[in-house]
Design a protein around this motif. Structure first.
Motif, PDB file in Angstrom:
ATOM      1  N   UNK A 243      -7.551   9.112  -4.126  1.00 18.96           N
ATOM      2  CA  UNK A 243      -8.318   8.140  -4.898  1.00 18.96           C
ATOM      3  C   UNK A 243      -8.098   8.316  -6.392  1.00 18.96           C
ATOM      4  N   UNK A 244      -8.063   9.577  -6.870  1.00 14.53           N
ATOM      5  CA  UNK A 244      -7.864   9.812  -8.299  1.00 14.53           C
ATOM      6  C   UNK A 244      -6.499   9.304  -8.756  1.00 14.53           C
ATOM      7  N   UNK A 245      -5.484   9.511  -7.923  1.00  8.49           N
ATOM      8  CA  UNK A 245      -4.143   9.048  -8.277  1.00  8.49           C
ATOM      9  C   UNK A 245      -4.099   7.526  -8.378  1.00  8.49           C
ATOM     10  N   UNK A 246      -4.781   6.849  -7.456  1.00  6.11           N
ATOM     11  CA  UNK A 246      -4.790   5.394  -7.504  1.00  6.11           C
ATOM     12  C   UNK A 246      -5.555   4.899  -8.718  1.00  6.11           C
ATOM     13  N   UNK A 247      -6.667   5.546  -9.041  1.00  9.53           N
ATOM     14  CA  UNK A 247      -7.414   5.168 -10.230  1.00  9.53           C
ATOM     15  C   UNK A 247      -6.575   5.296 -11.482  1.00  9.53           C
TER      16      UNK A 247
ATOM     17  N   UNK B 164     -12.200  -1.949  -3.329  1.00  7.76           N
ATOM     18  CA  UNK B 164     -12.562  -0.841  -4.194  1.00  7.76           C
ATOM     19  C   UNK B 164     -11.368   0.079  -4.381  1.00  7.76           C
ATOM     20  N   UNK B 165     -11.455   0.978  -5.362  1.00  6.61           N
ATOM     21  CA  UNK B 165     -10.374   1.943  -5.583  1.00  6.61           C
ATOM     22  C   UNK B 165     -10.160   2.818  -4.342  1.00  6.61           C
ATOM     23  N   UNK B 166     -11.217   3.331  -3.680  1.00  7.18           N
ATOM     24  CA  UNK B 166     -10.978   4.108  -2.446  1.00  7.18           C
ATOM     25  C   UNK B 166     -10.265   3.309  -1.365  1.00  7.18           C
ATOM     26  N   UNK B 167     -10.622   2.029  -1.192  1.00  5.44           N
ATOM     27  CA  UNK B 167      -9.960   1.204  -0.184  1.00  5.44           C
ATOM     28  C   UNK B 167      -8.493   0.994  -0.526  1.00  5.44           C
ATOM     29  N   UNK B 168      -8.205   0.774  -1.805  1.00  4.81           N
ATOM     30  CA  UNK B 168      -6.811   0.588  -2.221  1.00  4.81           C
ATOM     31  C   UNK B 168      -6.032   1.880  -2.027  1.00  4.81           C
TER      32      UNK B 168
END
Length: 409
Positions: free
Chosen positions: A147-151, A135-139
């Motif tokens: 999390x927002x930056x990764x998304x 998931x995005x949080x895991x990544x």
């Protein structure tokens, strides 16, 4: 089948089929956003219908068909995409794409997504999302970013693929060396998420992820037998996986390396991992990151008792690793080894200098807590444990840290 059984089946199928469904739709419709959204809608439909209708005989085929229909419905609603509408109408007539040099479907998808036109971190993050099942949080936790930056990073990667018209093409044998470093990074992070899950809503150790990462790395080893880092990563995974059954107690608490029952370690995996490490050492070629990490794990798994651990050799290996990868995480792990060799005071001085970089990393605070504990600075140790517990997501690790904190008295 009970509702709980159906939910567990959906979770398992999501992990096994997500990458294939997304890849199939991406190839057919040429749009990553449509592919992911249609796949998500198909799984949402499964959550609604399977408890009442039962799990279909072929869940993967059901999901692919449903996702295709969802994609077609969306394309039809968007009149400006007439060309994709025509492609969608021909979906069932689409000829199969040649498999190329890689026979395994999931590995083929990973190599395909790890396109060298993208920056390394970006291609790894995108592949973890599309193929790795994370998931995005895991990544985000794997990269130590919000999390927002990764998304946003993943969204920008998709946009670049569209704008640059980067082809979604199965790589040839000549493409593999340019892509293998990204593929290894993906598999390393997938393995790490299985080895010690970062979220509170999963099992603390996810064997399905570690087993899949090992399986795929074995396949890469067969494709690139002379690549030292492939061998190093496989050895690292095997030596880590060998300790899996000893890492969580019956009560669900993480068991630290020094407290593990070494008689429960898998001797066959250890022997295979040691053999790969020796094989790489015999080449005389300067080792890369994964090979050094594997060598460190070989030292740990060679000791029959924690007191027999050759900490001087481990520190020397970390010295090599720092020259290749001077990251705060490597510096933290080196300091842990220094604490065993030269005492906690010297190690704590080094670790405290990493605070600006690792303030949001639970293992940083857990390490400080243990060193302060050994120095009999209980109030400071308790505060560090509190910070580690607040940041840790793994339930087994939280239980371990809580017990250690509560023992301070």
């Amino acid at each position: 089948m009970s509702v709980t059984d159906v939910q567990e089946t959906i979770t398992r199928v999501h992990h096994e089929e997500w990458a294939r469904v997304v890849a199939s739709l991406t190839k057919r419709f040429g749009d990553l956003d449509i592919a992911e959204e249609a796949a998500a809608e198909a799984f949402a439909t499964a959550v609604e219908r399977w408890p009442a209708d039962g799990v279909p005989p072929n869940p993967g085929a059901w999901l692919t068909t449903t996702a295709n229909r969802k994609a077609i419905d969306r394309i039809r609603r968007e009149s400006k995409r007439d060309d994709k509408h025509k492609e969608a109408q021909m979906v069932y007539d689409d000829p199969p794409e040649p498999l190329g040099v890689i026979d395994d479907e999931r590995l083929r998808l990973i190599f395909t997504c790890c396109h060298p036109a993208l920056a390394m971190e970006t291609r790894v993050a995108l592949t973890l999302r599309m193929v790795g099942g994370l998931t995005v949080p895991e990544i985000a936790r794997a990269f130590f970013v919000q999390e927002t930056a990764m998304g946003q990073r993943i969204t920008r990667a998709k946009a670049k693929i569209k704008a640059a018209r980067i082809p979604y093409r199965v790589p040839s044998a000549e493409d593999l060396p340019a892509r293998v470093s990204g593929v290894l990074a993906v598999l390393f992070l997938v393995f790490n998420e299985g080895y010690l899950a970062t979220g509170p809503d999963t099992d603390p150790v996810r064997h399905e992820l570690t087993a899949e990462a090992i399986r795929l790395t074995r396949l890469i080893r067969a494709l690139l037998p002379d690549d030292g880092e492939v061998a190093g990563l496989l050895a690292l995974m095997l030596l880590t996986e060998a300790r899996r059954t000893a890492r969580v107690s019956a009560s669900g608490e993480l068991v630290s390396l020094d407290e593990q029952d070494r008689g429960a370690w898998d001797v066959e995996l250890i022997a295979e991992g040691h053999g790969l490490v020796r094989e790489r050492l015999a080449t005389g070629v300067a080792p890369g990151r994964y090979q050094i990490l594997a060598a460190i794990n070989a030292v740990h798994t060679s000791a029959r008792d924690v007191r027999d651990t050759d900490w001087s050799q481990i520190v020397a290996l970390y010295d090599q690793l720092v020259r290749i990868d001077p990251s705060p995480i490597v510096a933290l792990n080196r300091a842990i080894a220094v604490a065993e060799l030269d005492g906690p005071e010297l190690a704590l001085t080094t670790i405290d200098r990493l605070g600006d970089h690792l303030a949001g990393y639970h293992a940083f605070h857990a390490t400080r807590a243990e060193l302060l504990r050994r120095m009999h600075r209980s109030p400071e140790s308790r505060a560090a444990y509190d910070q580690a517990i607040e940041l840790a997501g793994n339930t087994a690790e939280v239980a371990h840290l809580t017990r250690r904190r509560d023992q301070l008295g």
